[in-house]
Design an enzyme around this catalytic site. Structure first.
Site, PDB file in Angstrom:
ATOM      1  N   CYS A 124      35.677  38.596  39.187  1.00 28.78           N
ATOM      2  CA  CYS A 124      36.479  38.934  38.006  1.00 28.78           C
ATOM      3  C   CYS A 124      37.973  38.683  38.210  1.00 28.78           C
ATOM      4  O   CYS A 124      38.628  38.054  37.368  1.00 28.78           O
ATOM      5  CB  CYS A 124      36.235  40.380  37.591  1.00 28.78           C
ATOM      6  SG  CYS A 124      36.224  41.550  38.959  1.00 28.78           S
ATOM      7  N   HIS A 230      41.898  44.388  34.803  1.00 30.39           N
ATOM      8  CA  HIS A 230      42.469  44.123  36.117  1.00 30.39           C
ATOM      9  C   HIS A 230      43.868  43.545  35.965  1.00 30.39           C
ATOM     10  O   HIS A 230      44.120  42.707  35.083  1.00 30.39           O
ATOM     11  CB  HIS A 230      41.617  43.116  36.890  1.00 30.39           C
ATOM     12  CG  HIS A 230      40.317  43.655  37.391  1.00 30.39           C
ATOM     13  ND1 HIS A 230      39.959  44.982  37.311  1.00 30.39           N
ATOM     14  CD2 HIS A 230      39.271  43.026  38.009  1.00 30.39           C
ATOM     15  CE1 HIS A 230      38.761  45.146  37.855  1.00 30.39           C
ATOM     16  NE2 HIS A 230      38.333  43.975  38.280  1.00 30.39           N
TER      17      HIS A 230
END
Length: 323
Positions: A124, A230
């Protein structure tokens, strides 16, 4: 009609992928598979599914299988399905670094898919970093430093429970230490060299996707008390001389990037503003005063841009849609 399996369908990424496919490919025949959730009824976009046992993948009539499950599940079932001619798109790290498996972010290297029956979905945090770095490839990057601030959802539903319930020691589901009101400077397992498996993923996967095998990478990964999204501090050293105007222009012209870079007006990328979007936000672009390098901040929804949506884009590419 294309027959598609989602394996690990009741996890956070599997749920996102199910929503995307029902919205974007309503005519596809979709089947959901799992291990611990077998028999559960899932209602999504007005449709009801019953989760099937992962073992029944081996007898199902499938064109595509999208694995949003563990390394162990991928390692067991993907070779068997590929041998039967099923195209597998794998979100685990099991096959990412295999020489004969393309590791794909379609806007960077979708052409690597070709006729492969197994395509790996990158980590990710890697996805959002390489999308930003790829926009600057004309400046010839020579070194990447990345410090990640990774959301709790990257560790799954149990981890979110640790955050939401504010559990203390003795009551944690996923983490060794409480994540609520805390920062944990370790993701994955510690290797012999002192770096973690998560940091190694960011290093090796970036080199492979960008086709920069000699790129120097220094990565450090931390978990922060944010539910989704993130964030990464990035420093990139270039071979070519540059100015920040050139960097911002290249970033603003790149697909999938939103340049959010007016800090005096409070405009910069943050998890809450990139959540539920397919875009990578980039901002706080500054010249590194110590080197021929640039600093910037990169944010993306780890469940969507960093996993489910990228897997969907790989599937589209396999089906001949390269837009």
């Amino acid at each position: 009609m294309v027959n598609i399996a989602i394996v690990g369908a009741t996890g956070l990424v599997g749920e996102k992928l199910t929503q995307i496919l029902l919205q974007k490919m309503p005519r596809a025949c979709l089947r959901l598979f799992g291990n611990t959730s077998v028999g559960n009824r899932v209602v999504c976009n007005g449709k009801q599914f019953v989760v099937e046992d992962t073992e029944s993948l081996l007898t199902a009539q499938l064109d595509y299988a999208m694995f949003m499950a563990t390394n162990e599940v991928s390692a067991r079932y993907i070779p068997l399905l590929v041998a039967k001619g099923v195209t597998c798109i794998d979100n685990s790290s099991t096959f990412r670094l295999n020489d004969d498996v393309p590791l794909v972010v379609t806007c960077i290297n979708g052409d690597k898919i070709g006729t492969h029956k197994l395509i790996a979905n990158p980590n990710c945090s890697t996805i959002q970093v390489v999308i930003a770095i790829n926009a600057l490839k004309s400046l010839h990057p020579t070194k990447l430093t990345a410090v990640t601030y990774q959301a709790v959802s990257g560790a799954g539903k149990k981890a979110l429970n640790d955050l939401n319930m504010k559990n203390g020691y003795g009551k944690l589901n996923e983490f060794r230490h409480p994540i609520y009101d805390n920062v944990i400077p370790l993701i994955g397992e510690i290797r012999k060299d002192g770096f973690t498996t998560e940091e190694r993923k960011l290093t090796d996967e970036s080199r492979k996707i960008l086709e920069l095998p000699h790129l120097k990478v220094n990565a450090f990964c931390a978990r922060i008390p944010v539910s989704v999204g993130h964030s990464v501090f990035v420093n990139v050293r270039f071979k070519e001389k540059f100015n920040t105007d050139t960097v911002t222009q290249l970033l603003s012209n790149a697909p999938n990037i939103l340049l959010l870079d007016d800090p005096n007006s409070g405009l910069y990328p943050m998890p809450m503003t990139l959540r539920n979007t397919k875009y990578v936000g980039v901002g706080r672009v500054t010249k590194d005063p110590t080197d021929n390098a640039v600093n910037f901040f990169v944010v993306a929804d780890n469940l969507l841009r960093g996993a489910a949506y990228n897997a969907f884009e790989i599937l589209k590419y396999c089906l001949g849609d390269t837009t």
